[in-house]
Structure formats: structure tokens, C-alpha cells
Scaffold this motif. Structure first.
Motif, PDB file in Angstrom:
ATOM      1  N   THR A  39      43.715  49.300  36.590  1.00  0.00           N
ATOM      2  CA  THR A  39      42.574  48.688  37.274  1.00  0.00           C
ATOM      3  C   THR A  39      43.104  47.868  38.445  1.00  0.00           C
ATOM      4  OG1 THR A  39      42.664  46.745  35.869  1.00  0.00           O
ATOM      5  CG2 THR A  39      41.183  48.518  35.177  1.00  0.00           C
ATOM      6  N   PHE A  40      42.233  47.664  39.417  1.00  0.00           N
ATOM      7  CA  PHE A  40      42.607  46.853  40.562  1.00  0.00           C
ATOM      8  C   PHE A  40      42.020  45.464  40.386  1.00  0.00           C
ATOM      9  CE2 PHE A  40      42.815  51.124  42.313  1.00  0.00           C
ATOM     10  CZ  PHE A  40      44.046  51.083  42.934  1.00  0.00           C
ATOM     11  N   GLU A  41      42.837  44.480  40.660  1.00  0.00           N
ATOM     12  CA  GLU A  41      42.356  43.107  40.597  1.00  0.00           C
ATOM     13  C   GLU A  41      41.619  42.799  41.878  1.00  0.00           C
ATOM     14  OE1 GLU A  41      44.689  39.363  39.933  1.00  0.00           O
ATOM     15  OE2 GLU A  41      45.809  40.755  38.656  1.00  0.00           O
ATOM     16  N   LYS A  42      40.507  42.144  41.759  1.00  0.00           N
ATOM     17  CA  LYS A  42      39.778  41.754  42.955  1.00  0.00           C
ATOM     18  C   LYS A  42      40.417  40.463  43.484  1.00  0.00           C
ATOM     19  CE  LYS A  42      35.314  40.789  44.865  1.00  0.00           C
ATOM     20  NZ  LYS A  42      33.902  40.587  44.643  1.00  0.00           N
ATOM     21  N   ILE A  43      40.902  40.535  44.703  1.00  0.00           N
ATOM     22  CA  ILE A  43      41.530  39.361  45.313  1.00  0.00           C
ATOM     23  C   ILE A  43      40.499  38.719  46.220  1.00  0.00           C
ATOM     24  CG2 ILE A  43      43.379  38.529  46.801  1.00  0.00           C
ATOM     25  CD1 ILE A  43      44.980  40.986  45.897  1.00  0.00           C
ATOM     26  N   SER A  44      40.202  37.468  45.949  1.00  0.00           N
ATOM     27  CA  SER A  44      39.214  36.771  46.770  1.00  0.00           C
ATOM     28  C   SER A  44      39.864  36.308  48.069  1.00  0.00           C
ATOM     29  CB  SER A  44      38.642  35.579  46.015  1.00  0.00           C
ATOM     30  OG  SER A  44      39.677  34.706  45.657  1.00  0.00           O
ATOM     31  N   PRO A  45      39.053  36.219  49.141  1.00  0.00           N
ATOM     32  CA  PRO A  45      39.619  35.770  50.415  1.00  0.00           C
ATOM     33  C   PRO A  45      40.063  34.317  50.307  1.00  0.00           C
ATOM     34  CG  PRO A  45      37.242  35.933  50.555  1.00  0.00           C
ATOM     35  CD  PRO A  45      37.638  36.476  49.220  1.00  0.00           C
TER      36      PRO A  45
END
Length: 59
Positions: A5-11
Motif C-alpha cells: 500500500t502507499f502511504e498518503k504523505i500530507s503536504p
């Protein structure tokens, strides 16, 4: 089921604009050059004014 899975990286968080750093005092050489430039500009403008006066016809 996916194998990865891909981790969602926040801005990056918005930062408030920081106060500008105090200006570093200019070097001695820069100050001397500024003084020479000011004097030269002043002399050039005086010469220009004088030449304009000479060009005007006398009445």
C-alpha cells in the motif's frame, strides 16, 4: 488483497512568514563605492544643469 500500500504523505504545514532577518551591515568597500557613486552622480547632474543653462538663448 494488495501486497503493498502507499502511504498518503500530507503536504508540509504552512508556516507563517517569518520576520526578515536583520540586514547584515555592508562592508567598508561597498560603503566607499556607494559614496563615490553618489558624488559622481551629483557632479554629472550639476554639469547637465550647467550645460542646459548655457544652451538657453539669452534675451
Amino acid at each position: 488483497m494488495p501486497a503493498f500500500t502507499f502511504e498518503k504523505i500530507s503536504p508540509p504545514a504552512r508556516r507563517a512568514p517569518t520576520a526578515t532577518a536583520p540586514k547584515k551591515p555592508r562592508g567598508l568597500i561597498s560603503q566607499m563605492i556607494d559614496r563615490f557613486a553618489e558624488r559622481r552622480a551629483k557632479r554629472a547632474s550639476q554639469r547637465q544643469r550647467a550645460s542646459r543653462r548655457d544652451e538657453k538663448p539669452a534675451e
